[in-house]
Design an enzyme around this catalytic site. Structure first.
Site, mmCIF file in Angstrom:
data_model
loop_
_atom_site.group_PDB
_atom_site.id
_atom_site.type_symbol
_atom_site.label_atom_id
_atom_site.label_comp_id
_atom_site.label_asym_id
_atom_site.label_seq_id
_atom_site.Cartn_x
_atom_site.Cartn_y
_atom_site.Cartn_z
ATOM 1 N N LYS A 106 45.885 41.785 33.870
ATOM 2 C CA LYS A 106 46.048 42.537 35.126
ATOM 3 C C LYS A 106 47.454 43.140 35.200
ATOM 4 O O LYS A 106 47.638 44.271 35.650
ATOM 5 C CB LYS A 106 45.763 41.616 36.325
ATOM 6 C CG LYS A 106 44.285 41.276 36.432
ATOM 7 C CD LYS A 106 43.940 40.124 37.360
ATOM 8 C CE LYS A 106 42.439 39.796 37.194
ATOM 9 N NZ LYS A 106 41.947 38.687 37.992
ATOM 10 N N GLN B 78 44.093 34.277 41.692
ATOM 11 C CA GLN B 78 43.207 34.059 40.543
ATOM 12 C C GLN B 78 42.365 32.805 40.772
ATOM 13 O O GLN B 78 42.895 31.743 41.110
ATOM 14 C CB GLN B 78 44.054 33.942 39.268
ATOM 15 C CG GLN B 78 43.254 33.882 37.986
ATOM 16 C CD GLN B 78 42.459 35.158 37.686
ATOM 17 O OE1 GLN B 78 42.865 36.252 38.046
ATOM 18 N NE2 GLN B 78 41.322 35.010 37.052
ATOM 19 N N ASP C 287 40.121 42.171 45.587
ATOM 20 C CA ASP C 287 38.967 41.584 44.906
ATOM 21 C C ASP C 287 37.651 41.927 45.610
ATOM 22 O O ASP C 287 36.581 41.808 45.021
ATOM 23 C CB ASP C 287 39.088 40.047 44.911
ATOM 24 C CG ASP C 287 39.677 39.484 43.626
ATOM 25 O OD1 ASP C 287 39.445 40.082 42.565
ATOM 26 O OD2 ASP C 287 40.351 38.441 43.704
HETATM 27 N N1 GUN Z 1 38.366 34.631 38.244
HETATM 28 C C1 GUN Z 1 37.423 35.177 37.438
HETATM 29 N N2 GUN Z 1 37.167 36.450 37.824
HETATM 30 C C2 GUN Z 1 37.959 36.691 38.886
HETATM 31 C C3 GUN Z 1 38.164 37.842 39.708
HETATM 32 O O1 GUN Z 1 37.531 38.896 39.556
HETATM 33 N N3 GUN Z 1 39.104 37.700 40.698
HETATM 34 C C4 GUN Z 1 39.771 36.550 40.909
HETATM 35 N N4 GUN Z 1 40.632 36.510 41.917
HETATM 36 N N5 GUN Z 1 39.610 35.468 40.161
HETATM 37 C C5 GUN Z 1 38.712 35.551 39.152
#
Ligand code: GUN
Length: 286
Positions: free
Chosen positions: A51, A95, A118
């Site tokens: 990211k 996350q 998200d």
């Molecule tokens: N963990 C696995 N996929 C995601 C996601 O798309 N967003 C977040 N915040 N955590 C994750």
């Protein structure tokens, strides 16, 4: 045809980079995404790195905040409250998964809806299901992009989604429905799953089991989207939920793992961050 999420996301990120380059002149700054990582789970660390790297490519400011696994829920909620109030922050992402002593629903709800890049906040989820403007969750949004870029018509098709998680299964089913597919949601307890999946013209697999979908479960010419990210129990290598080698000859279109849905998720996160940034300059939007 193998759809490369890697190539598509590279193209889309280049377009976003060109757009973001004009932001300092127009708005005096670039979008700012804050990513919070609790603990040191290797998979989460690798996602968070991805990211940050994508943010750099697009020209988005990225702040990654790392906290130890024993941070209290109250401390984490306090950190989020501070970021909600911080005008220099456009997007906040925590996350997942979080350590067991921290409530994920509480954390997700604590993030201001307008900074929820998200698309996990209950108000965003409700808006999605009520056909109201909202931030779309990144993975489902990326899957629809991939299908469209591959020239797959969705309208009128029979789609089967295996998996019913809040993050992928349920929202991708909703987005396919909104594109006028007829959607079946199947899962690990679906009786005679192959008889269901063989009906699929579009099959989206998000069950989290290595090589779960075998050739006998897929009809000739199906479009197969693999959302799985697993470790192969034998080789330890990354593999999807679909037995790629066996299914690829039958599918008309298939997404690989790695290099398929994963890069599209991050690409859509960049897009959502830009959307959250721009909404702050257009008062009538959501
Ligand atoms: N963990 C696995 N996929 C995601 C996601 O798309 N967003 C977040 N915040 N955590 C994750």
């Amino acid at each position: 045809m193998i759809i490369s999420g890697k190539d598509l996301s590279a193209r889309l990120k280049a377009e976003m980079a060109a757009e973001v380059a004009g932001f300092p002149g127009k708005y005096g700054r670039v979008p700012h995404l804050v990513v919070i990582l609790v603990g040191d789970d290797p998979a989460s660390m690798s996602y968070v790195k991805g990211k940050a790297k994508a943010s750099e490519v697009v020209g988005i400011r990225n702040t990654t905040i790392r906290k130890p696994a024993d941070i209290t829920e109250a401390e984490l909620l306090g950190l989020i409250a501070g970021l909600n109030a911080d005008d220099s922050v456009d997007g906040i992402l925590v996350q997942l998964p979080l350590p067991a002593h921290i409530s994920e629903p509480k954390v997700i709800e604590a993030i201001d809806k307008s900074k929820d890049v998200d698309g996990f906040h209950p108000l965003n989820v409700a808006a999605l299901w009520q056909k109201q403007p909202c931030t779309l969750p990144c993975t489902p949004k990326g899957i629809i992009r991939m299908l469209k870029s591959a020239g797959v018509g969705i309208s009128g098709k029979r789609a089967v989604v295996i998996g019913r998680s809040n993050i992928v299964g349920l929202p991708v089913a909703k987005l396919l429905l909104d594109e006028n597919a007829t959607v079946t949601i199947a899962h690990s307890r679906t009786a005679d799953l192959p008889s269901v999946t063989k009906e699929a013209e579009i099959l989206v697999v998000a069950i989290g089991r290595p090589r779960f979908v075998t050739a006998d479960m897929v009809s000739d010419g199906a479009v197969v989207i693999d959302v799985g990210v697993n470790r192969d129990p034998e080789t330890g290598r990354l593999c999807g939920d679909v037995d790629f080698e066996a299914v690829e000859p039958k599918a008309s279109v298939i997404s690989p793992v790695p290099g398929g849905v994963g890069p599209m998720t991050i690409c859509c996160l960049m897009e959502n961050t830009i959307e959250c940034f721009l909404r702050r300059y257009t008062p009538d939007s959501i």
